[in-house]
Design a protein around this motif. Structure first.
Motif, PDB file in Angstrom:
ATOM      1  N   GLN A   5      42.880  42.017  63.130  1.00 30.28           N
ATOM      2  CA  GLN A   5      43.168  42.392  64.515  1.00 30.28           C
ATOM      3  C   GLN A   5      43.272  41.197  65.457  1.00 30.28           C
ATOM      4  O   GLN A   5      43.999  41.255  66.439  1.00 30.28           O
ATOM      5  CB  GLN A   5      42.092  43.357  65.023  1.00 30.28           C
ATOM      6  CG  GLN A   5      42.053  44.652  64.247  1.00 30.28           C
ATOM      7  CD  GLN A   5      40.850  45.497  64.601  1.00 30.28           C
ATOM      8  OE1 GLN A   5      39.965  45.099  65.352  1.00 30.28           O
ATOM      9  NE2 GLN A   5      40.797  46.702  64.039  1.00 30.28           N
ATOM     10  N   ILE A   6      42.524  40.135  65.181  1.00 30.88           N
ATOM     11  CA  ILE A   6      42.547  38.962  66.063  1.00 30.88           C
ATOM     12  C   ILE A   6      42.550  37.684  65.235  1.00 30.88           C
ATOM     13  O   ILE A   6      42.139  37.673  64.071  1.00 30.88           O
ATOM     14  CB  ILE A   6      41.330  38.926  67.018  1.00 30.88           C
ATOM     15  CG1 ILE A   6      40.006  38.792  66.239  1.00 30.88           C
ATOM     16  CG2 ILE A   6      41.309  40.118  67.953  1.00 30.88           C
ATOM     17  CD1 ILE A   6      38.802  38.474  67.104  1.00 30.88           C
ATOM     18  N   ASP A   7      43.005  36.600  65.848  1.00 31.34           N
ATOM     19  CA  ASP A   7      42.867  35.270  65.272  1.00 31.34           C
ATOM     20  C   ASP A   7      41.497  34.769  65.743  1.00 31.34           C
ATOM     21  O   ASP A   7      41.325  34.396  66.912  1.00 31.34           O
ATOM     22  CB  ASP A   7      43.988  34.360  65.782  1.00 31.34           C
ATOM     23  CG  ASP A   7      43.887  32.936  65.277  1.00 31.34           C
ATOM     24  OD1 ASP A   7      42.768  32.476  64.938  1.00 31.34           O
ATOM     25  OD2 ASP A   7      44.928  32.256  65.238  1.00 31.34           O
ATOM     26  N   LYS A   8      40.518  34.797  64.859  1.00 25.96           N
ATOM     27  CA  LYS A   8      39.155  34.456  65.243  1.00 25.96           C
ATOM     28  C   LYS A   8      39.044  33.020  65.745  1.00 25.96           C
ATOM     29  O   LYS A   8      38.308  32.752  66.698  1.00 25.96           O
ATOM     30  CB  LYS A   8      38.198  34.678  64.069  1.00 25.96           C
ATOM     31  CG  LYS A   8      38.075  36.129  63.641  1.00 25.96           C
ATOM     32  CD  LYS A   8      37.108  36.264  62.478  1.00 25.96           C
ATOM     33  CE  LYS A   8      37.075  37.672  61.932  1.00 25.96           C
ATOM     34  NZ  LYS A   8      36.073  37.820  60.858  1.00 25.96           N
ATOM     35  N   PHE A   9      39.745  32.100  65.118  1.00 24.45           N
ATOM     36  CA  PHE A   9      39.664  30.698  65.533  1.00 24.45           C
ATOM     37  C   PHE A   9      40.160  30.531  66.972  1.00 24.45           C
ATOM     38  O   PHE A   9      39.515  29.880  67.787  1.00 24.45           O
ATOM     39  CB  PHE A   9      40.471  29.812  64.585  1.00 24.45           C
ATOM     40  CG  PHE A   9      39.924  29.789  63.192  1.00 24.45           C
ATOM     41  CD1 PHE A   9      38.865  28.966  62.858  1.00 24.45           C
ATOM     42  CD2 PHE A   9      40.460  30.614  62.213  1.00 24.45           C
ATOM     43  CE1 PHE A   9      38.344  28.961  61.574  1.00 24.45           C
ATOM     44  CE2 PHE A   9      39.957  30.619  60.932  1.00 24.45           C
ATOM     45  CZ  PHE A   9      38.889  29.790  60.606  1.00 24.45           C
ATOM     46  N   LYS A  10      41.282  31.142  67.290  1.00 26.04           N
ATOM     47  CA  LYS A  10      41.862  31.047  68.633  1.00 26.04           C
ATOM     48  C   LYS A  10      41.027  31.826  69.639  1.00 26.04           C
ATOM     49  O   LYS A  10      40.705  31.326  70.718  1.00 26.04           O
ATOM     50  CB  LYS A  10      43.299  31.572  68.613  1.00 26.04           C
ATOM     51  CG  LYS A  10      44.029  31.413  69.910  1.00 26.04           C
ATOM     52  CD  LYS A  10      45.469  31.894  69.767  1.00 26.04           C
ATOM     53  CE  LYS A  10      46.200  31.762  71.088  1.00 26.04           C
ATOM     54  NZ  LYS A  10      47.584  32.231  70.996  1.00 26.04           N
ATOM     55  N   THR A  11      40.661  33.049  69.288  1.00 25.41           N
ATOM     56  CA  THR A  11      39.913  33.912  70.199  1.00 25.41           C
ATOM     57  C   THR A  11      38.575  33.300  70.603  1.00 25.41           C
ATOM     58  O   THR A  11      38.174  33.382  71.762  1.00 25.41           O
ATOM     59  CB  THR A  11      39.680  35.294  69.562  1.00 25.41           C
ATOM     60  OG1 THR A  11      40.953  35.866  69.239  1.00 25.41           O
ATOM     61  CG2 THR A  11      38.927  36.230  70.491  1.00 25.41           C
ATOM     62  N   PHE A  12      37.876  32.677  69.649  1.00 27.64           N
ATOM     63  CA  PHE A  12      36.546  32.126  69.922  1.00 27.64           C
ATOM     64  C   PHE A  12      36.572  30.616  70.157  1.00 27.64           C
ATOM     65  O   PHE A  12      35.525  29.979  70.186  1.00 27.64           O
ATOM     66  CB  PHE A  12      35.587  32.485  68.782  1.00 27.64           C
ATOM     67  CG  PHE A  12      35.520  33.961  68.503  1.00 27.64           C
ATOM     68  CD1 PHE A  12      35.356  34.883  69.525  1.00 27.64           C
ATOM     69  CD2 PHE A  12      35.637  34.435  67.212  1.00 27.64           C
ATOM     70  CE1 PHE A  12      35.303  36.243  69.261  1.00 27.64           C
ATOM     71  CE2 PHE A  12      35.590  35.801  66.936  1.00 27.64           C
ATOM     72  CZ  PHE A  12      35.421  36.704  67.964  1.00 27.64           C
ATOM     73  N   CYS A  13      37.775  30.049  70.323  1.00 30.32           N
ATOM     74  CA  CYS A  13      37.946  28.611  70.595  1.00 30.32           C
ATOM     75  C   CYS A  13      37.215  27.738  69.574  1.00 30.32           C
ATOM     76  O   CYS A  13      36.486  26.808  69.927  1.00 30.32           O
ATOM     77  CB  CYS A  13      37.492  28.266  72.006  1.00 30.32           C
ATOM     78  SG  CYS A  13      38.419  29.123  73.287  1.00 30.32           S
TER      79      CYS A  13
END
Length: 195
Positions: A92-100
């Motif tokens: 559902q999300i790009d974890k690396f991008k979403t959580f910086c």
């Protein structure tokens, strides 16, 4: 020591605390990471390491396809990242991008290497086997990334300089330096870490 005996394992937290890691993998231009507490050394020569991961996890699918993964060991001050990666879905999300979360490319695998990790094992998969409700991914360690200043002269982790992210179950994390615990609700950490 008095003990009670039961055939029901219950929450199965008796073998905690455990160092929490983020297992990363990449395939077909996609990448992801999963928070894992069940992992272990299997052999010293050659260096073989295993991680236990639920079959439905996106990270498992990527590792199964690429036949490689990385094991990222994070310090306690990054435990919220561990909780956020564990409380979110990579489909559902790009974890690396979403959580910086900053990452770099591995030198022997395509698995993402987390810059904030104090140590990372890059692994080439040698076995992938289902045990109960989890897959045991077994990999030969082909590269080690390590922050040397966090180690003692004998190569062990210097707990005076850094405390690893230690999970004790039920969304509780332990600080090895202070001996205190804190609850990090995964869903709350996902919302807090989103930027």
């Amino acid at each position: 020591m008095k003990k009670t005996v039961s055939e029901n394992t219950g929450a199965y937290y008796q073998h905690y605390p455990r160092v929490a890691v983020i297992v990363t993998a990449a395939a077909d231009g996609k990448e992801n990471g999963a928070s894992i507490a069940w992992h272990t050394s299997i052999s010293k020569t050659p260096p073989i390491f295993g991680v236990s991961i639920a079959q439905g996890h996106y990270t498992y699918e990527l590792a199964a396809k690429s036949k490689e993964f990385a094991v990222n060991f994070l310090p306690d001050n990054k435990a919220e990242i561990v909780a956020a990666f564990g409380g979110s879905k990579g489909r559902q999300i790009d974890k690396f991008k979403t959580f910086c979360v900053e990452k770099e490319t591995g030198c022997k695998t395509s698995a993402p290497i987390m810059k904030d990790a104090y140590a990372v094992f890059e692994c080439k998969m040698i076995d992938d086997r289902l045990y109960g409700d989890h897959q045991l991914l077994v990999g030969e360690i082909v590269a080690v990334h390590c922050s040397e200043e966090m180690l003692n002269e004998n190569g062990t982790l210097n707990l005076e300089k850094m405390s690893p992210a230690m999970y004790i179950g039920a969304e509780l994390y332990l600080n090895a330096q202070g001996g205190c615990t804190r609850k990090l609700n995964r869903i709350e950490c996902v919302e807090k870490m989103k930027k």
